[in-house]
Design a protein around this motif. Structure first.
Motif, PDB file in Angstrom:
ATOM      1  N   PRO A   1     -20.988 -18.034  14.840  1.00  0.00           N
ATOM      2  CA  PRO A   1     -21.466 -16.651  14.944  1.00  0.00           C
ATOM      3  C   PRO A   1     -20.373 -15.609  14.724  1.00  0.00           C
ATOM      4  O   PRO A   1     -20.594 -14.600  14.053  1.00  0.00           O
ATOM      5  CB  PRO A   1     -22.033 -16.584  16.366  1.00  0.00           C
ATOM      6  CG  PRO A   1     -22.460 -17.984  16.665  1.00  0.00           C
ATOM      7  CD  PRO A   1     -21.453 -18.860  15.976  1.00  0.00           C
TER       8      PRO A   1
ATOM      9  N   ASP B   1     -26.897 -14.542  18.450  1.00  0.00           N
ATOM     10  CA  ASP B   1     -25.480 -14.769  18.743  1.00  0.00           C
ATOM     11  C   ASP B   1     -24.595 -13.950  17.810  1.00  0.00           C
ATOM     12  O   ASP B   1     -23.547 -13.439  18.221  1.00  0.00           O
ATOM     13  CB  ASP B   1     -25.139 -16.254  18.611  1.00  0.00           C
ATOM     14  CG  ASP B   1     -25.751 -17.096  19.720  1.00  0.00           C
ATOM     15  OD1 ASP B   1     -26.125 -16.526  20.765  1.00  0.00           O
ATOM     16  OD2 ASP B   1     -25.868 -18.327  19.536  1.00  0.00           O
TER      17      ASP B   1
ATOM     18  N   SER C   1     -24.468 -10.408  18.923  1.00  0.00           N
ATOM     19  CA  SER C   1     -23.647 -10.287  20.129  1.00  0.00           C
ATOM     20  C   SER C   1     -22.165 -10.181  19.790  1.00  0.00           C
ATOM     21  O   SER C   1     -21.389  -9.630  20.571  1.00  0.00           O
ATOM     22  CB  SER C   1     -23.880 -11.491  21.052  1.00  0.00           C
ATOM     23  OG  SER C   1     -25.215 -11.526  21.511  1.00  0.00           O
TER      24      SER C   1
ATOM     25  N   ALA D   1     -25.938 -18.934  28.776  1.00  0.00           N
ATOM     26  CA  ALA D   1     -24.677 -19.173  28.069  1.00  0.00           C
ATOM     27  C   ALA D   1     -23.868 -20.223  28.813  1.00  0.00           C
ATOM     28  O   ALA D   1     -23.849 -20.236  30.049  1.00  0.00           O
ATOM     29  CB  ALA D   1     -23.890 -17.875  27.955  1.00  0.00           C
TER      30      ALA D   1
END
Length: 434
Positions: free
Chosen positions: A190, A221, A224, A324
């Protein structure tokens, strides 16, 4: 440069090559010797990540129009000259077909993804090679020439590499489906995809996102990992429902940051479309200062009762498939009133008998912070006590969330450090069998 001989059903040397730059503007000559046009592009068909594309023909300028000349009608491809098998061509104007890629229009001067280095590079020339069954683009030159458009006289082998080292990133919609087949972008991490997006322009960015959209978890992801400006730019180009679905899959703290960066006129619309549980978490986090433990925390935590055994606590971790990994390092032990009474590490649980009581394994006085504690104080606490996570509690010691070490690092490392250029590294030219 070795000249080619005949192609298609004809025979020729085993390893003839031509650079695209030597073909562009070259005369197209009929079998009788008359020049009837000039090459303006070469068309290819993509065949997946492990195969070279197939040259299907060329586009020639003839009498004020552009026409397609099929590869099967070409007798010889040579640097500076293309000779046909006959004297007539179809003079209908060239029309691009679905899945067709034009080497000059779509590749030359455009950027591609260097898969090994996970970076965008620009193609300045293409080397074509006769493979025995036809012509294929086999190598790309990714270094701009300072004075001329020459290709392979350079000794810089790192800039001339196998076509299959790259993922096509071409803006024309009619070849999008063919480009998507390779799927190698989805195999990147990611953070690597986020770096690509931050270097990409708007069109490139949406194409890269299109490559990962089939994996909703990966897409979340990636967002993020993006810096706020780039994330906002990409979200601005997405419908409200798509944004809400994406934020619904992200960690609540990351989703809250993204919501705040949206235009104010969109925030309520997107929040209303989000799944109710995620919306509650996000709105809760939005109420905290982003530079405090409350603004930094993740509301997803693992908990067990003080009466639980080690086996039962491990079952809680095993069931927390959406959390997570860094949030699973420790289990929060709660009393009947949901107050925090201890923390127990996964290692302690794994090294104990399943029937062992959690209270016998837990730290009964763990470090904790309230939601108003500054980020700097959280970082100092974690550094002083070698903590991987810190619970965030309210005035009654009820757990609100958890701050993990990756959250602290992301918030404290300067942005220019996180996105600075990597140190130069040698790129080894891949060798593939012909």
């Amino acid at each position: 440069m070795t000249e080619s001989t005949t192609v298609g059903e004809h025979t020729g040397p085993e390893a003839t090559t031509i650079s695209l730059s030597d073909l562009l503007r070259a005369p197209v000559v009929a079998s009788a010797g008359e020049t009837i046009g000039r090459v303006v592009d070469v068309t290819v068909r993509l065949r997946g990540p492990d195969a070279y594309p197939e040259v299907t023909g060329l586009v020639a300028a003839m009498g004020g129009r552009r026409v397609f000349v099929a590869a099967r009608t070409v007798d010889q491809w040579r640097p500076g000259r293309v000779t046909l098998t006959g004297n007539a061509v179809d003079l209908r104007s060239f029309q691009r077909h679905d899945g067709e890629v034009l080497l000059r229009a779509d590749v030359l001067g455009h950027r591609l993804i260097d898969v090994a280095a996970a970076e965008l590079v620009r193609a300045y020339d293409v080397e074509l090679e006769h493979t025995g069954r036809g012509w294929s683009p086999v190598r790309l030159d990714t270094r701009r020439r300072p004075r001329f458009f020459g290709l392979f006289g350079s000794n810089d082998v790192a800039s001339v590499r196998d076509w299959r080292s790259f993922e096509p990133l071409i803006g024309d919609g009619r070849s999008a489906a063919a480009r998507r087949v390779a799927g190698r972008v989805g195999a990147l991490k990611p953070a690597q995809i986020a770096d690509l997006l931050e270097d990409a322009d708007r069109a490139e960015g949406f194409e890269i996102l299109d490559r990962v959209r089939s994996n909703p978890g990966l897409e979340a992801d990636v967002f993020s990992e993006l810096d706020s400006d780039k994330a906002s730019q990409l979200l601005d180009g997405m419908p409200d429902a798509d944004v809400a679905g994406l934020l619904g899959r992200m960690r609540a703290d990351d989703a809250a940051d993204a919501i705040v960066d949206l235009r104010q006129s969109r925030r309520l619309r997107v929040l209303d479309l989000m799944p109710a549980p995620q919306r509650v978490k996000v709105t809760t986090l939005m109420g905290f200062n982003p530079d405090t433990a409350g603004g930094l925390m993740n509301t997803d935590v693992t908990t067990c009762a003080a009466t639980a055994t080690a086996g039962e606590a491990l079952a809680v971790i095993a069931a927390a498939t959406t959390l997570a990994p860094e949030a699973l390092l420790k289990v929060h032990v709660l009393d009947e009133g949901a107050h925090l009474v201890g923390l127990v590490s996964v290692i302690a649980l794994l090294q104990s008998e399943p029937a062992t009581a959690v209270v016998a394994l837990m730290d009964s006085d763990p470090s904790r912070v309230d939601a108003a504690v500054d980020l700097a104080d959280v970082a100092l606490l974690m550094a002083d006590y070698d903590l991987y996570l810190v619970p965030v509690v309210d005035d009654e010691d009820r757990v609100l969330g958890v701050v993990t070490v990756d959250d602290v690092l992301q918030a404290t490392i300067p942005e220019d450090w996180r996105r600075r250029e990597p140190a130069p590294r040698a790129v080894r030219a891949a060798r593939y069998p012909s």
